[in-house]
Design a protein around this motif. Structure first.
Motif, PDB file in Angstrom:
ATOM      1  N   VAL A  70       0.932  -1.219   0.042  1.00 24.18           N
ATOM      2  CA  VAL A  70      -0.126   0.019  -0.113  1.00 24.18           C
ATOM      3  C   VAL A  70       0.955   1.441   0.084  1.00 24.18           C
ATOM      4  N   ALA A  71       0.669   2.323  -0.803  1.00 23.96           N
ATOM      5  CA  ALA A  71       1.184   3.629  -0.916  1.00 23.96           C
ATOM      6  C   ALA A  71       0.162   4.655  -0.956  1.00 23.96           C
ATOM      7  N   ASP A  72       0.269   5.556  -0.094  1.00 22.32           N
ATOM      8  CA  ASP A  72      -0.864   6.625   0.272  1.00 22.32           C
ATOM      9  C   ASP A  72      -2.118   6.281   0.103  1.00 22.32           C
ATOM     10  N   GLY A  73      -2.600   4.968   0.543  1.00 22.82           N
ATOM     11  CA  GLY A  73      -3.865   4.350   0.803  1.00 22.82           C
ATOM     12  C   GLY A  73      -4.182   3.717  -0.602  1.00 22.82           C
ATOM     13  N   ARG A  74      -3.421   3.435  -1.322  1.00 22.67           N
ATOM     14  CA  ARG A  74      -3.745   2.892  -2.775  1.00 22.67           C
ATOM     15  C   ARG A  74      -3.166   1.422  -2.635  1.00 22.67           C
ATOM     16  N   ASP A  75      -3.903   0.400  -3.220  1.00 25.13           N
ATOM     17  CA  ASP A  75      -3.389  -0.941  -3.326  1.00 25.13           C
ATOM     18  C   ASP A  75      -2.400  -0.810  -4.434  1.00 25.13           C
ATOM     19  N   GLU A  92       8.594 -16.407   5.962  1.00 23.09           N
ATOM     20  CA  GLU A  92       7.972 -15.706   7.145  1.00 23.09           C
ATOM     21  C   GLU A  92       7.155 -14.313   6.688  1.00 23.09           C
ATOM     22  N   ARG A  93       7.980 -13.624   5.939  1.00 19.22           N
ATOM     23  CA  ARG A  93       7.292 -12.399   5.307  1.00 19.22           C
ATOM     24  C   ARG A  93       6.024 -12.618   4.648  1.00 19.22           C
ATOM     25  N   LEU A  94       5.963 -13.822   3.678  1.00 19.32           N
ATOM     26  CA  LEU A  94       4.694 -14.138   2.953  1.00 19.32           C
ATOM     27  C   LEU A  94       3.663 -14.301   4.008  1.00 19.32           C
ATOM     28  N   ALA A  95       4.174 -15.052   4.990  1.00 18.79           N
ATOM     29  CA  ALA A  95       3.011 -15.172   6.013  1.00 18.79           C
ATOM     30  C   ALA A  95       2.535 -14.296   6.661  1.00 18.79           C
ATOM     31  N   GLY A  96       3.192 -13.250   6.996  1.00 22.54           N
ATOM     32  CA  GLY A  96       2.848 -12.006   7.378  1.00 22.54           C
ATOM     33  C   GLY A  96       1.810 -11.336   6.416  1.00 22.54           C
ATOM     34  N   ILE A 183       2.840  -3.159   3.953  1.00 25.66           N
ATOM     35  CA  ILE A 183       4.126  -2.605   3.648  1.00 25.66           C
ATOM     36  C   ILE A 183       4.045  -1.831   2.574  1.00 25.66           C
ATOM     37  N   HIS A 184       5.026  -0.891   2.373  1.00 20.68           N
ATOM     38  CA  HIS A 184       5.183   0.088   1.398  1.00 20.68           C
ATOM     39  C   HIS A 184       5.844  -0.894   0.121  1.00 20.68           C
ATOM     40  N   PRO A 185       5.475  -0.534  -1.089  1.00 13.87           N
ATOM     41  CA  PRO A 185       6.328  -1.231  -2.193  1.00 13.87           C
ATOM     42  C   PRO A 185       7.960  -0.781  -2.192  1.00 13.87           C
ATOM     43  N   PHE A 186       8.020   0.306  -1.547  1.00 15.76           N
ATOM     44  CA  PHE A 186       9.695   0.451  -1.327  1.00 15.76           C
ATOM     45  C   PHE A 186      10.393  -0.804  -0.543  1.00 15.76           C
ATOM     46  N   GLU A 187       9.392  -0.944   0.517  1.00 17.50           N
ATOM     47  CA  GLU A 187       9.994  -2.202   1.319  1.00 17.50           C
ATOM     48  C   GLU A 187      10.027  -3.460   0.540  1.00 17.50           C
ATOM     49  N   ALA A 188       8.903  -3.785  -0.280  1.00 16.46           N
ATOM     50  CA  ALA A 188       8.714  -4.872  -0.856  1.00 16.46           C
ATOM     51  C   ALA A 188       9.880  -5.056  -1.897  1.00 16.46           C
ATOM     52  N   GLU A 190      12.870  -4.012  -1.429  1.00 17.34           N
ATOM     53  CA  GLU A 190      14.014  -4.679  -0.692  1.00 17.34           C
ATOM     54  C   GLU A 190      13.950  -6.184  -0.257  1.00 17.34           C
ATOM     55  N   TRP A 191      12.529  -6.469   0.015  1.00 17.93           N
ATOM     56  CA  TRP A 191      12.375  -7.996   0.356  1.00 17.93           C
ATOM     57  C   TRP A 191      12.695  -8.925  -0.781  1.00 17.93           C
ATOM     58  N   ILE A 192      12.138  -8.601  -1.923  1.00 22.05           N
ATOM     59  CA  ILE A 192      12.483  -9.235  -3.294  1.00 22.05           C
ATOM     60  C   ILE A 192      14.012  -9.356  -3.442  1.00 22.05           C
ATOM     61  N   ARG A 193      14.795  -8.301  -3.250  1.00 18.99           N
ATOM     62  CA  ARG A 193      16.293  -8.153  -3.500  1.00 18.99           C
ATOM     63  C   ARG A 193      16.785  -9.082  -2.409  1.00 18.99           C
ATOM     64  N   GLU A 194      16.290  -9.109  -1.248  1.00 15.77           N
ATOM     65  CA  GLU A 194      17.050 -10.044  -0.153  1.00 15.77           C
ATOM     66  C   GLU A 194      16.749 -11.573  -0.364  1.00 15.77           C
ATOM     67  N   ALA A 195      15.559 -11.836  -0.979  1.00 10.57           N
ATOM     68  CA  ALA A 195      15.435 -12.982  -1.470  1.00 10.57           C
ATOM     69  C   ALA A 195      15.945 -13.469  -2.683  1.00 10.57           C
ATOM     70  N   GLY A 196      16.749 -12.719  -3.381  1.00 17.31           N
ATOM     71  CA  GLY A 196      17.402 -12.976  -4.371  1.00 17.31           C
ATOM     72  C   GLY A 196      16.577 -13.202  -5.807  1.00 17.31           C
ATOM     73  N   GLY A 197      15.313 -12.480  -5.662  1.00 15.66           N
ATOM     74  CA  GLY A 197      14.450 -12.219  -7.040  1.00 15.66           C
ATOM     75  C   GLY A 197      14.608 -10.921  -7.477  1.00 15.66           C
ATOM     76  N   THR A 198      13.732 -10.982  -8.662  1.00 15.24           N
ATOM     77  CA  THR A 198      13.694  -9.746  -9.413  1.00 15.24           C
ATOM     78  C   THR A 198      12.560  -9.006  -9.261  1.00 15.24           C
ATOM     79  N   SER A 199      12.383  -7.765  -9.171  1.00  8.83           N
ATOM     80  CA  SER A 199      11.178  -6.940  -8.855  1.00  8.83           C
ATOM     81  C   SER A 199      10.657  -6.345 -10.208  1.00  8.83           C
ATOM     82  N   VAL A 200       9.286  -6.335 -10.064  1.00 11.44           N
ATOM     83  CA  VAL A 200       8.789  -5.551 -11.076  1.00 11.44           C
ATOM     84  C   VAL A 200       7.371  -5.074 -10.707  1.00 11.44           C
ATOM     85  N   ILE A 201       7.014  -3.890 -11.215  1.00 10.87           N
ATOM     86  CA  ILE A 201       5.867  -3.171 -10.910  1.00 10.87           C
ATOM     87  C   ILE A 201       4.739  -3.908 -11.539  1.00 10.87           C
ATOM     88  N   ALA A 202       3.447  -4.512 -10.900  1.00 13.75           N
ATOM     89  CA  ALA A 202       2.503  -4.886 -11.578  1.00 13.75           C
ATOM     90  C   ALA A 202       1.694  -4.052 -12.089  1.00 13.75           C
TER      91      ALA A 202
END
Length: 286
Positions: A70-75, A92-96, A183-188, A190-202
């Motif tokens: 969520v950013a500024d109240g928007r999904d 654990e993060r996905l479970a959260g 969580i904010h998309p900025f945090e997402a 970082e999560w993706i980077r830390e999990a060794g993945g590639t991040s893409v805006i849907a």
């Protein structure tokens, strides 16, 4: 190198799709695709089944997930490709995220009851369980979402179609819509980077926030979903130009959720694709 077309956005019974992971892969194969991504909401419970089916049928399966932020109240949704889904912190993060989604479902149910519609979370869970029986995940790590609630509204006679359910009650302008803190998309990113993945805006065209897209680019997002079932041609052109300008990966997908009441949501598998060569970019940019 995988040669052919790839649909990089699909949902299964592990979240709010109506088809089991193996069935989604088989449908992609039948559509003539060379690759298909499994990107369920906040869970990777369907990935193993999909990979196994992909090996059997000779179609590349891309492990992925669509994160709820969520950013500024928007999904805002963020796609992650090739993360290490066995990583304990990642799981654990996905479970959260699923727990937050569960709380949101409860809040929606409360509002619907307040509006005079007799529904319960138990009934929603039963619908989700019916669909999960089609897959091999047995409900472990499964995500329940608004489409399950929409289906209950149809069964109760409160609405006639999925579209009406979202327009009247569950969409951003609906009477029962709620949006708890996530969580904010900025945090997402970082999560993706830390999990060794590639991040893409849907599907950025759904947000009406190109300023936020620019901010996400500044924060290191690695790709943009340019081609999507709900994007207009002018939006696809605009986001393709933006991706090229910043050297980002261009992805695309149908956002297939299966069929409900004879209607496909959001698009049929293979209706939006990119060249399968993009798989190498997604792997290399992890």
């Amino acid at each position: 190198m995988v040669v052919g077309k790839a649909d990089l956005h699909n949902h299964t019974t592990a979240s709010d799709g109506t088809m089991a992971p193996a069935a989604v892969v088989a449908r992609a194969k039948a559509a003539g695709l060379a690759a298909v991504a499994i990107t369920d909401h906040d869970t990777m419970a369907g990935v193993e089944e999909a990979l196994e089916e992909g090996r059997k049928l000779g179609i590349a399966v891309v492990p992925g997930v669509e994160l709820s932020t969520v950013a500024d109240g928007r999904d805002i949704h963020m796609l992650a490709y090739y993360p290490d889904w066995h990583n304990t912190l990642w799981q654990e993060r996905l479970a959260g995220l699923r727990a937050t989604r569960g709380a949101r479902n409860e809040m929606i149910i409360e509002r619907l009851v307040q509006l005079g519609i007799p529904v319960t979370m138990r009934e929603v869970e039963q619908i989700a369980a019916e669909q999960a029986l089609a897959g091999s995940d047995k409900g472990k790590g499964k995500t329940i979402g608004r489409p399950h609630i929409a289906e209950l509204l149809i069964r109760k006679g409160a609405v006639a179609t999925m579209a009406e359910a979202f327009d009247r009650y569950l969409g951003e302008d609906g009477a029962a819509y709620v949006n708890p803190p996530r969580i904010h998309p900025f945090e997402a990113i970082e999560w993706i980077r830390e999990a060794g993945g590639t991040s893409v805006i849907a599907h950025p065209g759904l947000y009406g926030r190109d300023d936020l897209v620019e901010q996400l680019i500044g924060k290191g997002v690695q790709g943009i979903e340019v081609y999507h079932s709900d994007h207009r041609p002018e939006e696809e052109r605009r986001y393709a130009e933006l991706a090229k300008k910043h050297g980002l990966i261009i992805t695309g997908g149908s956002d297939f959720h299966g069929e409900r009441q004879g209607e496909v949501f959001h698009g049929e598998i293979g209706s939006r694709t990119v060249d399968a060569a993009v798989l190498e970019q997604l792997r290399k940019n992890r």
